[in-house]
Design a protein around this motif. Structure first.
Motif, short mmCIF file in Angstrom:
data_model
loop_
_atom_site.label_atom_id
_atom_site.label_comp_id
_atom_site.label_asym_id
_atom_site.label_seq_id
_atom_site.Cartn_x
_atom_site.Cartn_y
_atom_site.Cartn_z
N ARG A 348 0.80 -1.23 -0.04
CA ARG A 348 0.03 0.12 0.06
C ARG A 348 0.86 1.43 -0.14
O ARG A 348 0.42 2.38 -0.46
N PHE A 349 1.99 1.12 0.58
CA PHE A 349 2.88 2.34 0.55
C PHE A 349 4.24 2.34 0.61
O PHE A 349 4.81 0.91 0.56
N PHE A 350 4.97 3.10 -0.20
CA PHE A 350 6.24 2.67 -0.36
C PHE A 350 7.21 4.11 0.04
O PHE A 350 6.66 5.22 -0.19
N ARG A 351 7.98 3.97 0.86
CA ARG A 351 8.82 5.10 1.28
C ARG A 351 9.27 5.81 0.04
O ARG A 351 9.33 7.25 0.22
N ASN A 352 9.88 5.34 -0.76
CA ASN A 352 10.35 6.12 -2.03
C ASN A 352 9.85 5.60 -3.26
O ASN A 352 10.09 4.94 -4.12
N ALA A 353 8.47 6.27 -3.43
CA ALA A 353 7.53 5.91 -4.40
C ALA A 353 7.92 6.06 -5.79
O ALA A 353 7.90 5.48 -6.65
#
Length: 555
Positions: A348-353
């Motif tokens: 759902r979430f990426f630190r460095n999208a």
């Protein structure tokens, strides 16, 4: 460290309970489910107050302002197991940041450091969100849940514009490779069309350029040597280190941008030997390399993609005899390894999208959570030990070990002869052989199938399996000698000590190689203490001034 937490405790008890601090007597025990509700409530309230964490304190009577002490989960193993069990019931597998036992006025206090729920994510316990209303614990009201969910995610560091960077700061060879990999990934786009794109168009379509300005992700993947200086104070660097059997550094080198090129240079450093025969004479059907190319590349790409560059740390890549060690800065986004392996859809979430999306375009990673699971599958198919993940959310570090030989060759033959073992079976058996704790239900399943034996939590691979996989010597080492044989060795040692007597610690050292190999030193010390007491009760030996002697009846 202890003094620091005693000072924190002293400061906390000078104020009343609040929405982010809770005191409980918990002198002997505390309901597991109630603990989970407090975790959810304190985590959510810390988020709403823009704090990093909240505190739950056991062993203090807040009403009487008295330290009462607690025996709850006494011992490091019990506390670690609690953290593990907790992660099975919380949102995204979150657990206590730390559980710190301290001693104040001769009494044990437990300090639970509870992380604030991540931005725009409500922390739940068994599917229900809790909060505080003054000192009361209750389900989190809808307005507070909406307030958390409306929070914008943390800004994407990798998507920020590098104001003084231009196309001249990018490496032409790196851009050429990026185009090549882009065409491989996006086969539906005609190659001729991609070739017609200008560099600016290509970078814009990959979202590495916005309104003619380069992002930090562009510098990380495609920047010329030394262009990483434009990212300072962040550090974009991988340090490769070669160590020998004694853990002495034999060689090292630092690598920086462009990572799309330098990853190959880093991996070329590995001494990836060709294996033709396993230890013990197990032959491979064909020769193969120590390390699977996909696995070692995926692990390094994950470090680059998920590194928290704001921590100003290098990515460490250490080549040891028999295993590779990778470590990057940042918390583990899925929360736990179990979550990463169980996920069937995209994270759902990426630190460095921005960086992750570009790496997908260039066939370096995927974003549907297949990579880690495939690494485990590859090791299983090669009949090697599973990767070991070390996740330290307090220090903000994630590390992984990739094994390149059969040092832990307990079930090479077992995997070869049992096609019905699932990946999760192999992960569980591997964990048992490494002395790690596994879920009770999984353990019971393996127990019923005859794959393991023993008593929780000290399971071992069963004797039948050990015989089948020719691991009887290792099995004996893990289980230890029989109690009667240990008694005989103790008796011999005390007899040799004669009038000087024998200390328990000296007896423990003497027996160290014959005691259960998977026990901690403390556990083996307890075992010897019990055996000595038992031999004393049998009037075989006697104790005087903490020394053991043969009894007169034995002389």
């Amino acid at each position: 460290m202890t003094i620091r937490y005693i000072n924190i405790f002293t400061n906390l008890i000078q104020h009343k309970e609040s929405e982010v601090v809770e005191f409980k007597k918990a002198e002997n025990n505390f309901d597991f489910d109630d603990l989970g509700k407090y975790f959810s409530a304190l985590s959510n309230e810390a988020n709403l107050r823009k704090l990093d964490f909240a505190w739950l304190i056991f062993g203090y009577d807040e009403k009487r302002h008295e330290i009462v002490g607690t025996s709850y989960k006494n011992g490091e193993g019990a506390l670690n197991n609690l953290k593990h069990d907790f992660s099975q019931h919380t949102t995204d597998g979150q657990t206590f940041r730390e559980i710190i036992p301290i001693e104040v006025d001769g009494k044990r206090i437990l300090m639970f450091k509870i992380p604030a729920s991540p931005r725009n994510i409500v922390m739940k316990w068994k599917g229900i969100a809790y909060g505080r209303d003054g000192e009361s614990l209750k389900p989190l009201n809808q307005s507070k849940q909406d307030e958390i969910r409306r929070q914008t995610p943390a800004p994407d560091w990798s998507a920020e514009i590098v104001s003084d960077a231009t196309i001249d700061d990018l490496d032409e060879v790196a851009i050429a490779k990026a185009r090549k990999m882009f065409k491989k990934v996006h086969g539906r786009i005609p190659a001729e069309e991609v070739n017609r794109w200008s560099t600016e168009d290509f970078l814009s379509k990959c979202e590495l350029m916005v309104n003619g300005k380069l992002t930090r992700a562009a510098i990380i993947l495609l920047g010329k040597m030394f262009s990483d200086s434009k990212l300072r104070p962040a550090v974009a660097e991988v340090t490769w280190t070669l160590r020998d059997e004694n853990q002495d550094v034999v060689d090292y080198e630092h690598f920086s941008v462009p990572f799309i090129l330098t990853v190959d240079e880093i991996l070329a450093k590995i001494h990836n030997l060709t294996l033709r025969e396993m230890p013990g004479g197990t032959l491979f059907p064909d020769t193969m390399k120590q390390y699977d190319d996909y696995t070692i590349r995926e692990a390094l790409h994950n470090c680059i993609a998920h590194q928290d560059y704001t921590l100003r740390q290098r990515i460490n890549f250490v080549e040891n005899p028999g295993f590779l060690y990778y470590a990057n800065g940042g918390s583990f986004i899925p929360g736990t390894l179990e979550n990463a392996l169980a996920t069937n859809g995209p994270q759902r979430f990426f630190r460095n999208a921005c960086l992750c999306k570009a790496m997908v375009h260039f066939n370096m990673i995927d974003t549907v959570s297949r990579g880690i699971k495939k690494m485990f599958t590859e090791q299983m198919e090669r009949r090697f030990p599973m990767p070991d993940y070390e996740i330290d959310n307090e220090k903000k570090e994630v590390a992984v070990r990739i094994y390149g030989n059969a040092i832990n060759e307990r079930y090479t033959k077992l995997l070869k002869d049992n096609d019905n073992l699932t990946l999760h079976d192999c992960i569980s058996l591997d964990a048992i052989q490494k002395g790690h704790r596994i879920d009770d239900e999984i353990a019971q399943d393996l127990f019923k199938r005859g794959l393991i034996e023993g008593e929780a939590p000290n399971y071992t691979i069963s004797l039948g399996v050990a015989k089948a996989s020719k691991q009887l010597p290792q099995y004996t080492k893990v289980r230890g000698l029989e109690r009667d044989k240990i008694k005989h060795m103790i008796l011999q040692y005390i007899q040799n000590a004669g009038a000087d007597g024998a200390k328990r610690d000296a007896i423990l050292e003497y027996l160290q190689g014959t005691l259960p190999g998977r026990n901690t030193r403390e556990q083996n010390s307890d075992l010897i203490r019990n055996i000595l007491r038992e031999m004393g009760q049998e009037n075989i030996i006697v104790s005087k001034n903490r020394l053991w002697y043969l009894s007169k009846s034995t002389d």
